[in-house]
Design a protein around this motif. Structure first.
Motif, PDB file in Angstrom:
ATOM      1  N   PHE A  46       0.831  -1.204   0.000  1.00 23.19           N
ATOM      2  CA  PHE A  46       0.000   0.000   0.000  1.00 23.19           C
ATOM      3  C   PHE A  46       0.866   1.254   0.000  1.00 23.19           C
ATOM      4  O   PHE A  46       0.571   2.223  -0.700  1.00 23.19           O
ATOM      5  CB  PHE A  46      -0.921   0.000   1.217  1.00 23.19           C
ATOM      6  CG  PHE A  46      -1.764   1.241   1.337  1.00 23.19           C
ATOM      7  CD1 PHE A  46      -2.773   1.503   0.432  1.00 23.19           C
ATOM      8  CD2 PHE A  46      -1.527   2.162   2.348  1.00 23.19           C
ATOM      9  CE1 PHE A  46      -3.547   2.652   0.528  1.00 23.19           C
ATOM     10  CE2 PHE A  46      -2.291   3.317   2.457  1.00 23.19           C
ATOM     11  CZ  PHE A  46      -3.302   3.561   1.542  1.00 23.19           C
ATOM     12  N   GLU A  47       1.950   1.243   0.761  1.00 16.81           N
ATOM     13  CA  GLU A  47       2.840   2.399   0.815  1.00 16.81           C
ATOM     14  C   GLU A  47       3.607   2.580  -0.490  1.00 16.81           C
ATOM     15  O   GLU A  47       3.829   3.699  -0.948  1.00 16.81           O
ATOM     16  CB  GLU A  47       3.824   2.255   1.984  1.00 16.81           C
ATOM     17  CG  GLU A  47       3.191   2.365   3.353  1.00 16.81           C
ATOM     18  CD  GLU A  47       2.533   3.721   3.578  1.00 16.81           C
ATOM     19  OE1 GLU A  47       3.113   4.734   3.160  1.00 16.81           O
ATOM     20  OE2 GLU A  47       1.443   3.750   4.173  1.00 16.81           O
ATOM     21  N   MET A  48       4.015   1.472  -1.112  1.00 18.65           N
ATOM     22  CA  MET A  48       4.849   1.536  -2.312  1.00 18.65           C
ATOM     23  C   MET A  48       4.057   1.843  -3.573  1.00 18.65           C
ATOM     24  O   MET A  48       4.528   2.563  -4.453  1.00 18.65           O
ATOM     25  CB  MET A  48       5.586   0.204  -2.507  1.00 18.65           C
ATOM     26  CG  MET A  48       6.699  -0.069  -1.520  1.00 18.65           C
ATOM     27  SD  MET A  48       7.457  -1.699  -1.794  1.00 18.65           S
ATOM     28  CE  MET A  48       8.010  -1.555  -3.503  1.00 18.65           C
ATOM     29  N   LYS A  49       2.860   1.287  -3.678  1.00 18.52           N
ATOM     30  CA  LYS A  49       2.116   1.394  -4.928  1.00 18.52           C
ATOM     31  C   LYS A  49       1.503   2.784  -5.095  1.00 18.52           C
ATOM     32  O   LYS A  49       1.068   3.413  -4.135  1.00 18.52           O
ATOM     33  CB  LYS A  49       1.011   0.329  -4.977  1.00 18.52           C
ATOM     34  CG  LYS A  49       1.555  -1.078  -5.182  1.00 18.52           C
ATOM     35  CD  LYS A  49       0.501  -2.136  -4.963  1.00 18.52           C
ATOM     36  CE  LYS A  49      -0.522  -2.166  -6.053  1.00 18.52           C
ATOM     37  NZ  LYS A  49      -1.492  -3.271  -5.899  1.00 18.52           N
ATOM     38  N   ASN A  50       1.465   3.231  -6.337  1.00 21.60           N
ATOM     39  CA  ASN A  50       0.740   4.449  -6.672  1.00 21.60           C
ATOM     40  C   ASN A  50      -0.755   4.165  -6.695  1.00 21.60           C
ATOM     41  O   ASN A  50      -1.179   3.007  -6.775  1.00 21.60           O
ATOM     42  CB  ASN A  50       1.166   4.953  -8.057  1.00 21.60           C
ATOM     43  CG  ASN A  50       2.660   5.167  -8.167  1.00 21.60           C
ATOM     44  OD1 ASN A  50       3.284   5.678  -7.241  1.00 21.60           O
ATOM     45  ND2 ASN A  50       3.243   4.772  -9.288  1.00 21.60           N
ATOM     46  N   ILE A  51      -1.544   5.211  -6.657  1.00 22.78           N
ATOM     47  CA  ILE A  51      -2.990   5.103  -6.883  1.00 22.78           C
ATOM     48  C   ILE A  51      -3.276   5.864  -8.171  1.00 22.78           C
ATOM     49  O   ILE A  51      -3.088   7.081  -8.229  1.00 22.78           O
ATOM     50  CB  ILE A  51      -3.804   5.687  -5.716  1.00 22.78           C
ATOM     51  CG1 ILE A  51      -3.471   4.969  -4.416  1.00 22.78           C
ATOM     52  CG2 ILE A  51      -5.311   5.584  -6.016  1.00 22.78           C
ATOM     53  CD1 ILE A  51      -4.085   5.619  -3.181  1.00 22.78           C
ATOM     54  N   ALA A  52      -3.663   5.159  -9.214  1.00 16.19           N
ATOM     55  CA  ALA A  52      -3.928   5.772 -10.516  1.00 16.19           C
ATOM     56  C   ALA A  52      -5.429   5.747 -10.780  1.00 16.19           C
ATOM     57  O   ALA A  52      -6.065   4.696 -10.664  1.00 16.19           O
ATOM     58  CB  ALA A  52      -3.187   5.022 -11.619  1.00 16.19           C
ATOM     59  N   ILE A  53      -5.971   6.895 -11.131  1.00 21.46           N
ATOM     60  CA  ILE A  53      -7.418   7.025 -11.347  1.00 21.46           C
ATOM     61  C   ILE A  53      -7.695   7.154 -12.840  1.00 21.46           C
ATOM     62  O   ILE A  53      -7.139   8.026 -13.514  1.00 21.46           O
ATOM     63  CB  ILE A  53      -7.979   8.255 -10.608  1.00 21.46           C
ATOM     64  CG1 ILE A  53      -7.551   8.238  -9.139  1.00 21.46           C
ATOM     65  CG2 ILE A  53      -9.507   8.291 -10.706  1.00 21.46           C
ATOM     66  CD1 ILE A  53      -7.894   9.510  -8.378  1.00 21.46           C
ATOM     67  N   ILE A  54      -8.536   6.257 -13.363  1.00 27.30           N
ATOM     68  CA  ILE A  54      -8.936   6.296 -14.765  1.00 27.30           C
ATOM     69  C   ILE A  54     -10.445   6.503 -14.844  1.00 27.30           C
ATOM     70  O   ILE A  54     -11.160   6.303 -13.863  1.00 27.30           O
ATOM     71  CB  ILE A  54      -8.532   5.014 -15.523  1.00 27.30           C
ATOM     72  CG1 ILE A  54      -9.259   3.773 -14.967  1.00 27.30           C
ATOM     73  CG2 ILE A  54      -7.021   4.801 -15.461  1.00 27.30           C
ATOM     74  CD1 ILE A  54      -9.005   2.493 -15.765  1.00 27.30           C
ATOM     75  N   GLY A  55     -10.916   6.905 -16.017  1.00 27.90           N
ATOM     76  CA  GLY A  55     -12.357   7.117 -16.196  1.00 27.90           C
ATOM     77  C   GLY A  55     -12.619   8.079 -17.335  1.00 27.90           C
ATOM     78  O   GLY A  55     -11.698   8.624 -17.951  1.00 27.90           O
ATOM     79  N   MET A  56     -13.881   8.304 -17.606  1.00 23.64           N
ATOM     80  CA  MET A  56     -14.293   9.155 -18.712  1.00 23.64           C
ATOM     81  C   MET A  56     -13.759  10.577 -18.565  1.00 23.64           C
ATOM     82  O   MET A  56     -13.583  11.069 -17.442  1.00 23.64           O
ATOM     83  CB  MET A  56     -15.824   9.194 -18.796  1.00 23.64           C
ATOM     84  CG  MET A  56     -16.450   7.925 -19.368  1.00 23.64           C
ATOM     85  SD  MET A  56     -16.223   7.803 -21.156  1.00 23.64           S
ATOM     86  CE  MET A  56     -17.366   9.075 -21.741  1.00 23.64           C
ATOM     87  N   PRO A  57     -13.513  11.261 -19.680  1.00 21.71           N
ATOM     88  CA  PRO A  57     -13.086  12.669 -19.601  1.00 21.71           C
ATOM     89  C   PRO A  57     -14.115  13.503 -18.843  1.00 21.71           C
ATOM     90  O   PRO A  57     -15.318  13.392 -19.078  1.00 21.71           O
ATOM     91  CB  PRO A  57     -13.027  13.099 -21.075  1.00 21.71           C
ATOM     92  CG  PRO A  57     -12.899  11.840 -21.854  1.00 21.71           C
ATOM     93  CD  PRO A  57     -13.639  10.797 -21.072  1.00 21.71           C
ATOM     94  N   GLY A  58     -13.643  14.313 -17.908  1.00 21.67           N
ATOM     95  CA  GLY A  58     -14.528  15.200 -17.162  1.00 21.67           C
ATOM     96  C   GLY A  58     -15.317  14.544 -16.052  1.00 21.67           C
ATOM     97  O   GLY A  58     -16.226  15.158 -15.484  1.00 21.67           O
TER      98      GLY A  58
END
Length: 217
Positions: free
Chosen positions: A58-70
């Motif tokens: 949890f500390e090492m991994k990034n959190i990447a957020i994906i989804g529709m534009p806007g």
């Protein structure tokens, strides 16, 4: 047995084929448990192996957020940064800095292909980091070479927004040239296939809380 990045190409390829696969972090934690027992003479409960491995991941991994534009990826990411104390990186903003022009200008002067190349370049650099928050552009899933970059060291969160008619379109060339429904049909399978967890969009602050709840061990 590799534990950094969290998911090597071998692990990603196996997961794509439905083959169970894991990196070496659990093994590292198990080795540390045994070493600690030998040094201290005290027995450590077996369940601590996974607890420690999960906490380190949890500390090492990034959190990447994906989804529709806007859909609110950037605003959710900023709120999540406040909650966690992590660095926040907006990919669109970093592309603009790299190119020295706004995204609509990149599309107008250089075309979508050049924008996608810059997007992959920025993602490649951010993916080498650890413990940061990344808000991606809506079309990051349209380039297959982005899949391993995005997933190698990140927990990928799909921020799902149901009401496509309320998506923000300002400064988003493809959102103004294509109906949201068409973009959704093209990209929704990839959003779902590339993500580890899905979080329903509510509002920025609640989205951040829900994301944190979904990804923390």
């Amino acid at each position: 047995v590799v534990y950094n990045p969290n998911r090597t190409k071998l692990v990603l390829d196996a997961q794509r084929l439905g083959i169970p696969a894991a990196g070496g972090l659990l093994m590292l934690s198990a080795q540390a448990k045994r070493a600690c027992e030998l040094f201290t003479g005290r027995e450590i409960a077996e369940e601590r192996i996974k607890e420690v491995a999960d906490a380190i991941a949890f500390e090492m991994k990034n959190i990447a957020i994906i989804g529709m534009p806007g859909c609110g990826k950037s605003s959710a990411g900023r709120e999540l940064a406040k909650l966690t104390g992590r660095e926040f990186h907006d990919m669109d903003a970093e592309i603009e800095t790299l190119a020295g022009m706004k995204i609509p200008e990149i599309f107008a002067a250089r075309g979508e292909e050049e924008f996608r190349r810059l997007e992959t370049q920025v993602l490649s650099e951010l993916s080498k980091r650890s413990g940061i928050i990344i808000a991606t552009g809506g079309g990051v899933v349209t380039r297959k070479e982005n899949y391993p970059l995005l997933r190698q060291n990140s927990t990928v969160v799909f921020l799902e927004r149901g009401d496509l008619g309320t998506l923000a379109k300002a400064g988003r060339p493809l959102s103004t040239s294509k109906p949201a429904e068409q973009l959704a049909r093209e990209r929704m399978p990839m959003y779902r296939g590339w993500s580890d967890v899905t979080v329903k969009c509510v509002n920025p602050r609640q989205n951040a809380r829900n994301i944190l709840e979904a990804v923390k061990p």
